[in-house]
Design a protein around this motif. Sequence first.
Motif, short mmCIF file in Angstrom:
data_model
loop_
_atom_site.label_atom_id
_atom_site.label_comp_id
_atom_site.label_asym_id
_atom_site.label_seq_id
_atom_site.Cartn_x
_atom_site.Cartn_y
_atom_site.Cartn_z
N UNK A 69 0.81 -1.19 -0.02
CA UNK A 69 -0.11 0.21 0.09
C UNK A 69 0.83 1.29 -0.04
N UNK A 70 2.16 1.09 0.43
CA UNK A 70 3.12 2.41 0.65
C UNK A 70 3.05 2.86 -1.18
N UNK A 71 3.17 2.09 -1.99
CA UNK A 71 3.29 2.36 -3.51
C UNK A 71 2.07 3.08 -3.94
N UNK A 72 0.71 3.04 -3.27
CA UNK A 72 -0.38 3.55 -3.70
C UNK A 72 -0.33 5.05 -3.67
N UNK A 73 -1.01 5.49 -4.48
CA UNK A 73 -0.79 7.30 -4.60
C UNK A 73 -2.12 7.87 -3.59
N UNK A 74 -1.62 9.08 -3.09
CA UNK A 74 -2.72 9.74 -2.49
C UNK A 74 -4.05 10.08 -3.35
N UNK A 75 -3.55 10.44 -4.50
CA UNK A 75 -4.51 10.49 -5.90
C UNK A 75 -5.71 9.29 -5.91
N UNK A 76 -5.06 8.08 -5.74
CA UNK A 76 -5.99 7.19 -5.89
C UNK A 76 -6.96 7.03 -4.81
N UNK A 77 -6.48 7.37 -3.77
CA UNK A 77 -7.13 7.33 -2.41
C UNK A 77 -8.29 8.56 -2.55
N UNK A 78 -7.94 9.53 -2.79
CA UNK A 78 -8.92 10.73 -2.99
C UNK A 78 -9.87 10.40 -3.91
N UNK A 79 -9.70 9.74 -5.09
CA UNK A 79 -10.56 9.51 -6.10
C UNK A 79 -11.45 8.49 -5.50
N UNK A 80 -10.98 7.51 -4.95
CA UNK A 80 -11.93 6.17 -4.32
C UNK A 80 -12.68 7.02 -3.39
N UNK A 82 -13.77 10.66 -3.19
CA UNK A 82 -14.25 11.60 -3.73
C UNK A 82 -15.21 11.60 -5.08
N UNK A 83 -14.73 10.54 -5.87
CA UNK A 83 -15.37 10.50 -6.98
C UNK A 83 -14.66 11.12 -8.16
N UNK A 84 -15.29 10.92 -9.33
CA UNK A 84 -14.62 11.61 -10.31
C UNK A 84 -15.80 12.80 -10.70
N UNK A 85 -16.48 13.26 -10.02
CA UNK A 85 -17.48 14.32 -10.17
C UNK A 85 -16.68 15.67 -10.29
N UNK A 86 -17.35 16.56 -10.90
CA UNK A 86 -16.80 17.79 -11.17
C UNK A 86 -16.74 18.78 -9.77
N UNK A 87 -16.17 19.69 -9.79
CA UNK A 87 -16.17 20.67 -8.76
C UNK A 87 -17.46 21.50 -8.34
N UNK A 88 -18.20 21.75 -9.69
CA UNK A 88 -19.30 22.21 -9.50
C UNK A 88 -20.30 21.46 -10.43
N UNK A 89 -21.74 21.74 -9.87
CA UNK A 89 -22.69 20.82 -10.90
C UNK A 89 -23.50 22.11 -11.69
N UNK A 90 -23.13 21.82 -12.88
CA UNK A 90 -23.76 22.84 -13.97
C UNK A 90 -25.17 22.34 -14.35
N UNK A 91 -25.48 21.07 -14.03
CA UNK A 91 -26.77 20.64 -14.52
C UNK A 91 -27.71 20.40 -13.48
N UNK A 92 -27.70 20.47 -12.36
CA UNK A 92 -28.41 20.34 -11.37
C UNK A 92 -28.55 21.72 -10.26
N UNK A 93 -29.42 22.58 -10.37
CA UNK A 93 -30.16 23.04 -11.65
C UNK A 93 -29.45 23.45 -12.67
N UNK A 94 -29.87 23.51 -13.73
CA UNK A 94 -29.23 23.67 -15.22
C UNK A 94 -28.90 25.10 -14.99
#
Length: 145
Positions: A69-80, A82-94
Amino acid sequence: MRLNRSTDMALRIAMLTAVSPVRATVDELATRLELPRSHVAKVVQRLQRIGVLVTIRGRSGGVAFAEHAGDLTVGRVVRAFEGDGEVVDCVQPVCPLVAECRLRGELRRAQAAFLAVLDGVRLGDLVDGSAGPLLLSLGAPPAGR
């Protein structure tokens, strides 16, 4: 960008287990990191699923940092967490600006840069040097007791 509480907890749990020479229970992790036990249990389960932790059931069981696990990146944990969503939601509401907005693209670029930096940091890097002994002292009883 602000990380959610679960992501923060996951990184702290990963760091503490990385330096610990012995397995810890969920209760011990919660106490040492001053976090709610129920949340720690959920985060530990997710960390186990992505290969950061191993869990052993039974009387002498517990939670330990996975071998590689020491070789895993912080980015991988953050993505796991936080997900891959955007910083802002431009769709709800549009958003009425969505067709001509340049902000969305710039925020995507900033988010990608943020994650690119974290992809360059291994979990093992977080506990090098003086961080290890400091982590081990968290929640430990004062000397002489």
